[in-house]
Design a protein around this motif. Structure first.
Motif, PDB file in Angstrom:
ATOM      1  N   GLY A  15       0.826  -1.201   0.000  1.00  0.00           N
ATOM      2  CA  GLY A  15       0.000   0.000   0.000  1.00  0.00           C
ATOM      3  C   GLY A  15       0.854   1.242   0.000  1.00  0.00           C
ATOM      4  O   GLY A  15       2.037   1.204  -0.363  1.00  0.00           O
ATOM      5  N   LYS A  16       0.262   2.346   0.421  1.00  0.00           N
ATOM      6  CA  LYS A  16       0.955   3.630   0.502  1.00  0.00           C
ATOM      7  C   LYS A  16       0.831   4.190   1.918  1.00  0.00           C
ATOM      8  O   LYS A  16      -0.200   4.054   2.562  1.00  0.00           O
ATOM      9  CB  LYS A  16       0.365   4.631  -0.496  1.00  0.00           C
ATOM     10  CG  LYS A  16       0.543   4.239  -1.959  1.00  0.00           C
ATOM     11  CD  LYS A  16      -0.077   5.297  -2.861  1.00  0.00           C
ATOM     12  CE  LYS A  16       0.064   4.924  -4.326  1.00  0.00           C
ATOM     13  NZ  LYS A  16      -0.558   5.942  -5.220  1.00  0.00           N
ATOM     14  N   ARG A  17       1.890   4.853   2.354  1.00  0.00           N
ATOM     15  CA  ARG A  17       1.915   5.427   3.693  1.00  0.00           C
ATOM     16  C   ARG A  17       0.969   6.624   3.784  1.00  0.00           C
ATOM     17  O   ARG A  17       0.912   7.465   2.892  1.00  0.00           O
ATOM     18  CB  ARG A  17       3.334   5.870   4.024  1.00  0.00           C
ATOM     19  CG  ARG A  17       3.482   6.701   5.281  1.00  0.00           C
ATOM     20  CD  ARG A  17       3.324   5.869   6.546  1.00  0.00           C
ATOM     21  NE  ARG A  17       4.449   4.974   6.739  1.00  0.00           N
ATOM     22  CZ  ARG A  17       4.570   4.167   7.791  1.00  0.00           C
ATOM     23  NH1 ARG A  17       3.608   4.129   8.694  1.00  0.00           N
ATOM     24  NH2 ARG A  17       5.613   3.365   7.919  1.00  0.00           N
ATOM     25  N   ILE A  18       0.207   6.714   4.862  1.00  0.00           N
ATOM     26  CA  ILE A  18      -0.590   7.903   5.196  1.00  0.00           C
ATOM     27  C   ILE A  18      -0.320   8.244   6.652  1.00  0.00           C
ATOM     28  O   ILE A  18       0.103   7.396   7.446  1.00  0.00           O
ATOM     29  CB  ILE A  18      -2.105   7.687   4.970  1.00  0.00           C
ATOM     30  CG1 ILE A  18      -2.614   6.472   5.757  1.00  0.00           C
ATOM     31  CG2 ILE A  18      -2.423   7.548   3.494  1.00  0.00           C
ATOM     32  CD1 ILE A  18      -4.129   6.274   5.689  1.00  0.00           C
ATOM     33  N   GLY A  19      -0.559   9.494   7.006  1.00  0.00           N
ATOM     34  CA  GLY A  19      -0.344   9.906   8.383  1.00  0.00           C
ATOM     35  C   GLY A  19       1.120   9.967   8.744  1.00  0.00           C
ATOM     36  O   GLY A  19       1.985  10.300   7.923  1.00  0.00           O
ATOM     37  N   ALA A  20       1.430   9.638   9.996  1.00  0.00           N
ATOM     38  CA  ALA A  20       2.799   9.714  10.500  1.00  0.00           C
ATOM     39  C   ALA A  20       3.692   8.675   9.831  1.00  0.00           C
ATOM     40  O   ALA A  20       3.263   7.551   9.557  1.00  0.00           O
ATOM     41  CB  ALA A  20       2.816   9.524  12.013  1.00  0.00           C
ATOM     42  N   ASP A  21       4.932   9.042   9.597  1.00  0.00           N
ATOM     43  CA  ASP A  21       5.890   8.155   8.940  1.00  0.00           C
ATOM     44  C   ASP A  21       6.706   7.416   9.989  1.00  0.00           C
ATOM     45  O   ASP A  21       7.841   7.771  10.308  1.00  0.00           O
ATOM     46  CB  ASP A  21       6.808   8.965   8.022  1.00  0.00           C
ATOM     47  CG  ASP A  21       7.779   8.072   7.243  1.00  0.00           C
ATOM     48  OD1 ASP A  21       7.560   6.839   7.221  1.00  0.00           O
ATOM     49  OD2 ASP A  21       8.748   8.608   6.669  1.00  0.00           O
ATOM     50  N   ARG A  22       6.099   6.385  10.566  1.00  0.00           N
ATOM     51  CA  ARG A  22       6.818   5.540  11.522  1.00  0.00           C
ATOM     52  C   ARG A  22       6.226   4.141  11.511  1.00  0.00           C
ATOM     53  O   ARG A  22       5.053   3.944  11.198  1.00  0.00           O
ATOM     54  CB  ARG A  22       6.774   6.127  12.926  1.00  0.00           C
ATOM     55  CG  ARG A  22       5.391   6.298  13.525  1.00  0.00           C
ATOM     56  CD  ARG A  22       5.466   6.922  14.916  1.00  0.00           C
ATOM     57  NE  ARG A  22       4.142   7.170  15.479  1.00  0.00           N
ATOM     58  CZ  ARG A  22       3.429   6.271  16.150  1.00  0.00           C
ATOM     59  NH1 ARG A  22       3.916   5.043  16.334  1.00  0.00           N
ATOM     60  NH2 ARG A  22       2.232   6.576  16.634  1.00  0.00           N
ATOM     61  N   ASP A  23       7.059   3.173  11.846  1.00  0.00           N
ATOM     62  CA  ASP A  23       6.617   1.783  11.886  1.00  0.00           C
ATOM     63  C   ASP A  23       5.825   1.516  13.161  1.00  0.00           C
ATOM     64  O   ASP A  23       6.026   2.163  14.195  1.00  0.00           O
ATOM     65  CB  ASP A  23       7.824   0.843  11.850  1.00  0.00           C
ATOM     66  CG  ASP A  23       8.556   0.905  10.511  1.00  0.00           C
ATOM     67  OD1 ASP A  23       8.050   1.583   9.594  1.00  0.00           O
ATOM     68  OD2 ASP A  23       9.638   0.293  10.394  1.00  0.00           O
TER      69      ASP A  23
END
Length: 408
Positions: A15-23
């Motif tokens: 998919g694609k990242r949304i929101g905060a960029d953290r695992d």
């Protein structure tokens, strides 16, 4: 930015990242409501979980800050098929994406949420990880995912000190009581201007605030195990003064404030991990005060009186769950958010009897306590978001409170 949802069974959803960029590693659950995502994201019951919304487009009406159920979002992450970037609603304060960024909430879009939901229904709830990194060593990762536990989250979501929410003093203060509390739940037939008969809800004969007695506000103690704002508001809108207590408040401290009734709220996690809280709930049970409990509070009261709870395969999370009143046979549509249930086989019939059941799977949805002014429900009669079919239960609670106060 590319992102991946990796489940503990090794299934990978791109998919694609949304929101905060953290695992993030979390328990993956799904919610079947079409709307209400601001309330879902700010419901403390989701602490320690990542929520997959089954409806394919989420965020189309943005986020209205007045609709939030607490001061911040509590889920670990949000999983959607498609995130709406441009909200269309005059009440919107900001887009869902901006809301997630503001509160450091990570998420992923582009996931086949239909496939993910079917997988969770077939195999049961699983842990998973949302990451932007390509994982090369799955053998190292999967044991970490399986070992994840949300732990004791009730203490994390509860308020830090008690506070008071004053009740309305007249009906005009808040306008008419919303939802089914304004009706007696029955329907009647009335002809329209053309003579055709239509079905409408019959207005209630109640003309006073149910949370007042002789014009004075009743005092309700609300135990905050992760309460939603609307629970306290439903109590205050009926005229009572609500004191909200932290989850670890000793029963003696609460009872010393001489409340007229007690409310046990919803909350997150495994109820059996709330060992010290269960001991205090038992003392509240023995106090003789009227008690109304919702969701986690329902489970804690059952455990405090000797019954057992168990984890459901994938839980009930949505706004269209039918529950049956076992006394009248009537079915109501309810809002639900829980992963555990009370085992009715473990009930002592001299202590409590089933009052509601889930029409879909037969699991317990409420208890009536014998020779006590106590009833508890697994679903959310305050809704938000969801149907308000069962909001009248707050009035039922206040009837019990008044009866005891008049006989004291």
């Amino acid at each position: 930015m590319k992102a991946y949802l990796i489940l503990e069974d090794g299934t990978v959803f791109p998919g694609k990242r949304i929101g905060a960029d953290r695992d993030v590693i979390s328990e993956i659950v799904f919610n079947t409501t079409m709307a209400g995502y601001p309330e879902i994201l700010t419901d403390p019951s989701y602490a320690g979980q990542a929520v997959c919304m089954t409806y394919p487009l989420i965020g189309n009406y943005g986020v209205c800050l007045d609709d939030l159920e607490s001061e911040r979002p509590w889920p670990d992450a949000l999983i959607v098929r498609e995130l709406a970037r441009v909200p269309s609603n005059f009440r919107s304060d900001l887009s869902l994406g901006k809301f997630m960024e503001r509160y450091d909430l990570p998420g992923i879009e582009g996931v086949d949420t239909r496939k993910l939901t079917r997988l969770l229904r077939e195999k049961g709830t699983m842990n998973g990880m949302i990451t932007s990194r390509e994982i090369t060593d799955m053998e190292e990762l999967l044991p970490r995912l399986r070992a994840y536990s949300c732990g004791r989250v009730v203490e994390r979501v509860s308020c830090r000190e008690k506070y008071v929410l004053p009740g309305s003093r007249t009906l005009a203060d808040n306008g008419p009581i919303s939802g089914s509390a304004a009706f007696d739940g029955e329907s009647y037939r009335q002809p329209d201007e053309e003579g055709a008969v239509r079905h409408e809800r019959k207005p209630s004969l109640v003309r006073e605030l149910t949370g007042q007695r002789d014009g004075a506000p009743l005092r309700i103690a609300l135990m905050d195990f992760g309460t939603k704002r609307n629970i306290a508001q439903c109590l205050a809108a009926r005229g009572c003064d609500v004191t909200i207590y932290p989850a670890l408040t000793p029963a003696e401290e609460l009872l010393a404030d001489r409340p007229d009734g007690i409310m046990l709220s919803n909350g997150p996690g495994d109820p059996k991990e709330c060992v010290s809280i269960i001991r205090e709930v038992r003392k509240l049970y023995d106090s003789g005060l009227p008690i109304f409990a919702i969701c986690l509070g329902h489970q804690l009261m059952a455990l405090a009186t000797g019954a057992d709870t168990y984890k459901l395969k994938y839980g009930h999370r949505g706004g269209n769950h039918p529950v049956k009143d076992l006394e009248t046979g009537r079915v109501y549509i309810s809002s639900q958010n829980h992963g555990y249930a009370v085992d009715t086989a473990s009930l002592d019939p001299a202590v409590a009897v089933p009052a509601f059941s889930n029409v879909n799977d037969g699991t317990n949805e409420g208890l009536r306590y014998v020779r006590k002014s106590i009833f508890t429900v697994q679903f959310h009669p305050e809704a938000c978001a969801g149907p308000q079919d069962t909001e009248f239960m707050f009035d039922r609670f206040f009837t019990m409170v008044k009866e005891r106060a008049n006989n004291a």
